[in-house]
Design a protein around this motif. Structure first.
Motif, PDB file in Angstrom:
ATOM      1  N   LEU A   1     -30.977 -20.773   9.902  1.00 27.11           N
ATOM      2  CA  LEU A   1     -30.175 -21.680   9.170  1.00 27.11           C
ATOM      3  C   LEU A   1     -28.652 -21.626   9.608  1.00 27.11           C
ATOM      4  N   LEU A   2     -28.225 -20.439   9.686  1.00 28.48           N
ATOM      5  CA  LEU A   2     -26.785 -20.180  10.024  1.00 28.48           C
ATOM      6  C   LEU A   2     -26.498 -20.169  11.637  1.00 28.48           C
ATOM      7  N   ASP A   3     -27.629 -20.054  12.278  1.00 23.67           N
ATOM      8  CA  ASP A   3     -27.430 -19.704  13.645  1.00 23.67           C
ATOM      9  C   ASP A   3     -27.540 -21.332  14.250  1.00 23.67           C
ATOM     10  N   GLU A   4     -28.139 -22.222  13.700  1.00 26.78           N
ATOM     11  CA  GLU A   4     -28.027 -23.603  13.940  1.00 26.78           C
ATOM     12  C   GLU A   4     -27.507 -24.319  12.832  1.00 26.78           C
ATOM     13  N   ARG A   5     -26.165 -24.117  12.468  1.00 26.57           N
ATOM     14  CA  ARG A   5     -25.623 -24.925  11.369  1.00 26.57           C
ATOM     15  C   ARG A   5     -25.560 -26.296  11.612  1.00 26.57           C
ATOM     16  N   GLY A   6     -25.890 -26.903  10.680  1.00 29.10           N
ATOM     17  CA  GLY A   6     -25.662 -28.437  10.617  1.00 29.10           C
ATOM     18  C   GLY A   6     -26.990 -29.239  11.024  1.00 29.10           C
ATOM     19  N   ARG A   7     -28.103 -28.315  11.664  1.00 27.54           N
ATOM     20  CA  ARG A   7     -29.073 -28.879  12.097  1.00 27.54           C
ATOM     21  C   ARG A   7     -30.074 -29.013  10.935  1.00 27.54           C
ATOM     22  N   VAL A   8     -30.738 -30.134  10.624  1.00 25.16           N
ATOM     23  CA  VAL A   8     -31.620 -30.415   9.681  1.00 25.16           C
ATOM     24  C   VAL A   8     -33.261 -29.766  10.194  1.00 25.16           C
ATOM     25  N   PHE A   9     -33.871 -28.621   9.478  1.00 26.58           N
ATOM     26  CA  PHE A   9     -35.074 -28.208   9.640  1.00 26.58           C
ATOM     27  C   PHE A   9     -36.222 -28.901   8.772  1.00 26.58           C
ATOM     28  N   SER A  10     -37.122 -29.373   9.308  1.00 24.14           N
ATOM     29  CA  SER A  10     -38.156 -29.871   8.358  1.00 24.14           C
ATOM     30  C   SER A  10     -38.750 -28.454   7.752  1.00 24.14           C
ATOM     31  N   ARG A  11     -39.707 -28.565   6.831  1.00 24.54           N
ATOM     32  CA  ARG A  11     -40.353 -27.655   6.113  1.00 24.54           C
ATOM     33  C   ARG A  11     -41.514 -26.799   7.332  1.00 24.54           C
ATOM     34  N   GLN A  12     -41.957 -27.816   7.959  1.00 25.81           N
ATOM     35  CA  GLN A  12     -42.853 -27.412   8.896  1.00 25.81           C
ATOM     36  C   GLN A  12     -42.383 -26.631  10.096  1.00 25.81           C
ATOM     37  N   GLU A  13     -40.972 -26.885  10.518  1.00 24.86           N
ATOM     38  CA  GLU A  13     -40.262 -26.637  11.573  1.00 24.86           C
ATOM     39  C   GLU A  13     -39.998 -24.860  10.896  1.00 24.86           C
ATOM     40  N   LEU A  14     -39.653 -24.779   9.781  1.00 24.62           N
ATOM     41  CA  LEU A  14     -39.138 -23.580   9.017  1.00 24.62           C
ATOM     42  C   LEU A  14     -40.359 -22.575   9.157  1.00 24.62           C
ATOM     43  N   ILE A  15     -41.587 -23.348   8.782  1.00 26.20           N
ATOM     44  CA  ILE A  15     -42.755 -22.358   8.641  1.00 26.20           C
ATOM     45  C   ILE A  15     -43.220 -21.912  10.370  1.00 26.20           C
ATOM     46  N   ASP A  16     -42.828 -22.757  11.165  1.00 24.06           N
ATOM     47  CA  ASP A  16     -43.611 -22.286  12.637  1.00 24.06           C
ATOM     48  C   ASP A  16     -42.541 -21.133  12.770  1.00 24.06           C
ATOM     49  N   ARG A  17     -41.202 -21.198  12.730  1.00 21.14           N
ATOM     50  CA  ARG A  17     -40.224 -20.472  13.302  1.00 21.14           C
ATOM     51  C   ARG A  17     -39.864 -19.031  12.464  1.00 21.14           C
ATOM     52  N   VAL A  18     -40.315 -19.217  11.217  1.00 21.23           N
ATOM     53  CA  VAL A  18     -39.927 -17.549  10.401  1.00 21.23           C
ATOM     54  C   VAL A  18     -41.230 -17.166  10.060  1.00 21.23           C
ATOM     55  N   TRP A  19     -42.264 -17.871   9.747  1.00 27.69           N
ATOM     56  CA  TRP A  19     -43.591 -17.086   9.264  1.00 27.69           C
ATOM     57  C   TRP A  19     -44.364 -16.877  10.387  1.00 27.69           C
TER      58      TRP A  19
END
Length: 229
Positions: free
Chosen positions: A170-188
């Motif tokens: 979230l900090l690295d791409e400040r201002g960009r909206v991430f969907s829950r699925q995008e967060l799941i794909d990139r973090v988990w």
């Protein structure tokens, strides 16, 4: 030149501010101005790539502001070019002893200023490239990507791996909206089943841990989350 490099110009001459702002923006920079050191201190100086700073101003001098900035870890690495009518040897030595990257005496040509701005930005970008790759900062948040630690206003806070990776993204791409699925794909991990509710729970925990910055993690209903800087 990196796009949208941010420059803060501090000078009590309004006409000069407008001229510098216009010409720097023409060169492709994002420019903000302040008419005093005191006004500059109300801004997030750590977010700027360069500070153009007049020395002789009403109230706090440019030298005094530079001393404060260099003493603060959050702003110590922001390069400074002094713009001043004071061109004695002692003044120049004082400026460089305070950590200035360049010193331009008034009156100056705009072409000279642009050349020196480019030179300082190019040099500091090269010098700081490795260090910048290992830290992400926003005001009082400092993430050490090597040690996997997070400090909030100088206090180290314990983060889980998931919380750390969420904040990092979230900090690295400040201002960009991430969907829950995008967060799941990139973090988990790919082999873990993660529900949308799990994302929400981790975002709630993350907000609690970052204290006064909790409001920066914004929920965009129907879309997801983003860090509002």
């Amino acid at each position: 030149m990196k796009q949208n490099q941010k420059i803060l110009v501090v000078d009590d001459e309004q006409d000069l501010l407008e001229i510098l702002k216009f010409n720097l923006e023409t060169e492709g920079y994002e420019v903000q101005t302040a008419t005093s050191a005191e006004e500059a201190q109300t801004l997030d100086i750590a977010s700027f790539d360069l500070l153009l700073l007049d020395v002789m101003m009403g109230g706090m001098s440019g030298f005094a502001l530079a001393r404060l900035l260099k003493d603060d870890p959050q702003t110590a690495r922001v390069p400074i070019i002094f713009l001043t009518a004071r061109d004695t040897e002692n003044d120049t030595v004082t400026g460089f002893n305070l950590g200035a990257d360049d010193y331009i005496s008034k009156p100056f040509s705009l072409r000279e200023v642009m050349v020196r701005v480019r030179a300082v930005l190019r040099r500091t970008a090269t010098e700081n490239g490795e260090e910048e790759a290992h830290f992400i900062t926003y005001q009082g948040i400092v993430m050490n990507l090597d040690k996997k630690t997070v400090a909030i206003d100088g206090e180290e806070i314990a983060f889980t791996k998931t919380e750390f990776e969420l904040l990092h993204l979230l900090l690295d791409e400040r201002g960009r909206v991430f969907s829950r699925q995008e967060l799941i794909d990139r973090v988990w991990p790919k082999d873990v089943l993660v529900l949308d509710r799990t994302v929400d729970v981790n975002i709630t925990r993350l907000r609690k841990k970052i204290g006064r910055f909790a409001k920066c993690i914004v929920t965009r209903l129907g879309f997801g989350y983003y860090f509002d800087a």
